[in-house]
Write an enzyme that holds these catalytic residues in place. Structure first.
Site, PDB file in Angstrom:
ATOM      1  N   ASP A  56       0.828  -1.211   0.000  1.00  0.00           N
ATOM      2  CA  ASP A  56       0.000   0.000   0.000  1.00  0.00           C
ATOM      3  C   ASP A  56       0.861   1.259   0.000  1.00  0.00           C
ATOM      4  O   ASP A  56       2.101   1.185   0.034  1.00  0.00           O
ATOM      5  CB  ASP A  56      -0.987  -0.007   1.177  1.00  0.00           C
ATOM      6  CG  ASP A  56      -0.336  -0.246   2.529  1.00  0.00           C
ATOM      7  OD1 ASP A  56       0.903  -0.122   2.632  1.00  0.00           O
ATOM      8  OD2 ASP A  56      -1.060  -0.563   3.489  1.00  0.00           O
TER       9      ASP A  56
ATOM     10  N   ASN B 290      -9.019  -1.652  13.045  1.00  0.00           N
ATOM     11  CA  ASN B 290     -10.372  -1.914  12.514  1.00  0.00           C
ATOM     12  C   ASN B 290     -10.409  -3.142  11.595  1.00  0.00           C
ATOM     13  O   ASN B 290     -11.411  -3.396  10.941  1.00  0.00           O
ATOM     14  CB  ASN B 290     -10.903  -0.686  11.759  1.00  0.00           C
ATOM     15  CG  ASN B 290     -10.064  -0.341  10.537  1.00  0.00           C
ATOM     16  OD1 ASN B 290      -9.061  -0.982  10.266  1.00  0.00           O
ATOM     17  ND2 ASN B 290     -10.483   0.675   9.793  1.00  0.00           N
TER      18      ASN B 290
ATOM     19  N   HIS C 299      -8.384  -3.645   8.965  1.00  0.00           N
ATOM     20  CA  HIS C 299      -7.968  -3.464   7.576  1.00  0.00           C
ATOM     21  C   HIS C 299      -6.672  -4.222   7.277  1.00  0.00           C
ATOM     22  O   HIS C 299      -5.841  -4.433   8.149  1.00  0.00           O
ATOM     23  CB  HIS C 299      -7.871  -1.981   7.179  1.00  0.00           C
ATOM     24  CG  HIS C 299      -6.715  -1.212   7.703  1.00  0.00           C
ATOM     25  ND1 HIS C 299      -6.769   0.146   7.931  1.00  0.00           N
ATOM     26  CD2 HIS C 299      -5.451  -1.563   8.016  1.00  0.00           C
ATOM     27  CE1 HIS C 299      -5.608   0.572   8.357  1.00  0.00           C
ATOM     28  NE2 HIS C 299      -4.784  -0.445   8.419  1.00  0.00           N
TER      29      HIS C 299
ATOM     30  N   GLU D 109     -10.347  -1.202   3.754  1.00  0.00           N
ATOM     31  CA  GLU D 109     -11.052  -0.807   4.971  1.00  0.00           C
ATOM     32  C   GLU D 109     -12.352  -1.607   5.121  1.00  0.00           C
ATOM     33  O   GLU D 109     -12.842  -2.201   4.140  1.00  0.00           O
ATOM     34  CB  GLU D 109     -11.371   0.692   4.897  1.00  0.00           C
ATOM     35  CG  GLU D 109     -10.140   1.594   4.796  1.00  0.00           C
ATOM     36  CD  GLU D 109      -9.395   1.779   6.123  1.00  0.00           C
ATOM     37  OE1 GLU D 109      -9.529   0.927   7.025  1.00  0.00           O
ATOM     38  OE2 GLU D 109      -8.663   2.776   6.240  1.00  0.00           O
TER      39      GLU D 109
HETATM   40  C1  GLP Z   1      -1.434   0.812   8.288  1.00  0.00           C
HETATM   41  C2  GLP Z   1      -1.091   0.200   6.918  1.00  0.00           C
HETATM   42  C3  GLP Z   1      -1.071  -1.286   6.958  1.00  0.00           C
HETATM   43  C4  GLP Z   1      -0.426  -1.724   8.241  1.00  0.00           C
HETATM   44  C5  GLP Z   1      -1.391  -1.413   9.361  1.00  0.00           C
HETATM   45  C6  GLP Z   1      -0.837  -1.704  10.731  1.00  0.00           C
HETATM   46  O1  GLP Z   1      -2.392   1.787   8.181  1.00  0.00           O
HETATM   47  N1  GLP Z   1      -1.948   0.610   5.858  1.00  0.00           N
HETATM   48  O2  GLP Z   1      -0.409  -1.812   5.834  1.00  0.00           O
HETATM   49  O3  GLP Z   1      -0.165  -3.101   8.179  1.00  0.00           O
HETATM   50  O4  GLP Z   1      -1.895  -0.120   9.267  1.00  0.00           O
HETATM   51  O5  GLP Z   1       0.222  -0.851  11.062  1.00  0.00           O
HETATM   52  P1  GLP Z   1       1.184  -1.073  12.286  1.00  0.00           P
HETATM   53  O6  GLP Z   1       2.013  -2.260  11.973  1.00  0.00           O
HETATM   54  O7  GLP Z   1       2.005   0.187  12.380  1.00  0.00           O
HETATM   55  O8  GLP Z   1       0.324  -1.315  13.487  1.00  0.00           O
END
Ligand code: GLP
Length: 242
Positions: free
Chosen positions: A67, A136, A138, A143
């Site tokens: 992403d 949430n 995702h 989402e």
């Molecule tokens: C972000 C990204 C995801 C990521 C997730 C968790 O918004 N879009 O690709 O895996 O949220 O992030 P983190 O590992 O910092 O908790």
């Protein structure tokens, strides 16, 4: 879906890194789809260490980013572009010609998503996908409510994603949309690892593993995947019944 629970984040990271390095050792031209974020940071550090100690050559593998924050320049340290270069592409010497990143500054998002979809198809799909999870549920920027049949697309970010996402940036930035590989491509990955650690992820991990399967919790797609694994530490596992 396998559920692998580890006492510590470090053990979880070692397991994920070992799986990734083992794959590239067996298949040097493996196609990887990789998340950014806080969760996989230690995994990627360990991948670099293991690649050196085990003499595994990553120069032939191909990587597509999971992403990207729309509108954030690649030289912003909070971008997925900057993260992947710092943690993986530079230390592993992965050639630019083998990397597919969303162009966050594109003026034609539909064409950009089509380019990424073509890249994935041309590479015969994804061998290993490593993802994190939002609070949430995702995956990438898929989402809650998103169709499971989608390929890469530009998503409207959920309010919680906009708020939590500020943690990656040194100064506050407007983050309203994000490019993401779609859930159809997640489902089609030949191996799918979801990493989660810490108490903040415990409730969404409970819903992922034990809640109703469906679009409201995108991460439940792992339960329909024939070769997926949830890699969690004891804190993230703390609300599981089983
Ligand atoms: C972000 C990204 C995801 C990521 C997730 C968790 O918004 N879009 O690709 O895996 O949220 O992030 P983190 O590992 O910092 O908790």
């Amino acid at each position: 879906m396998q559920i692998l629970t580890f006492d510590t984040y470090e053990q979880l990271s070692t397991h994920a890194a070992t799986e990734l390095v083992d794959l590239v050792a067996q298949k040097p031209n493996a196609v990887l789809c990789l998340a950014t974020g806080d969760t996989p940071r230690l995994t990627y550090n360990k991948v670099v260490e293991m690649a050196q100690t085990r003499q595994v050559d990553f120069s032939q593998c191909a990587v597509v980013a999971l992403d990207e924050w729309a509108g954030i320049p690649p030289d912003n340290n909070g971008s997925c572009h900057a993260f992947l270069h710092e943690y993986l592409f530079n230390p592993l010497k992965i050639n630019a010609s083998q990397i597919c990143l969303f162009d966050a500054l594109t003026t034609d998002p539909a064409a950009e998503c089509a380019r990424v979809n073509t890249w994935v198809t041309d590479h015969d799909g994804i061998d290993l996908m490593v993802v994190g999870i939002g609070v949430n549920g995702h995956i990438g920027f898929n989402e809650p409510g998103i169709a499971w049949g989608n390929d890469a697309h530009l998503a409207d970010l959920a309010p919680i994603t906009r708020t939590v996402g500020q943690k990656y940036f040194a100064t506050e930035v407007p983050i309203e949309k994000g490019f993401t590989v779609g859930l159809r491509q997640v489902a089609a990955a030949r191996r799918l690892l979801l990493l989660a650690n810490g108490p903040k992820k415990a409730e969404i991990i409970r819903l992922t593993a034990e809640g109703e399967i469906g679009a409201e919790v995108p991460s439940t797609i792992l339960r329909q995947h024939p070769n997926s694994a949830l890699l969690i530490d004891s804190a993230a596992a703390s609300l599981l019944n089983a």
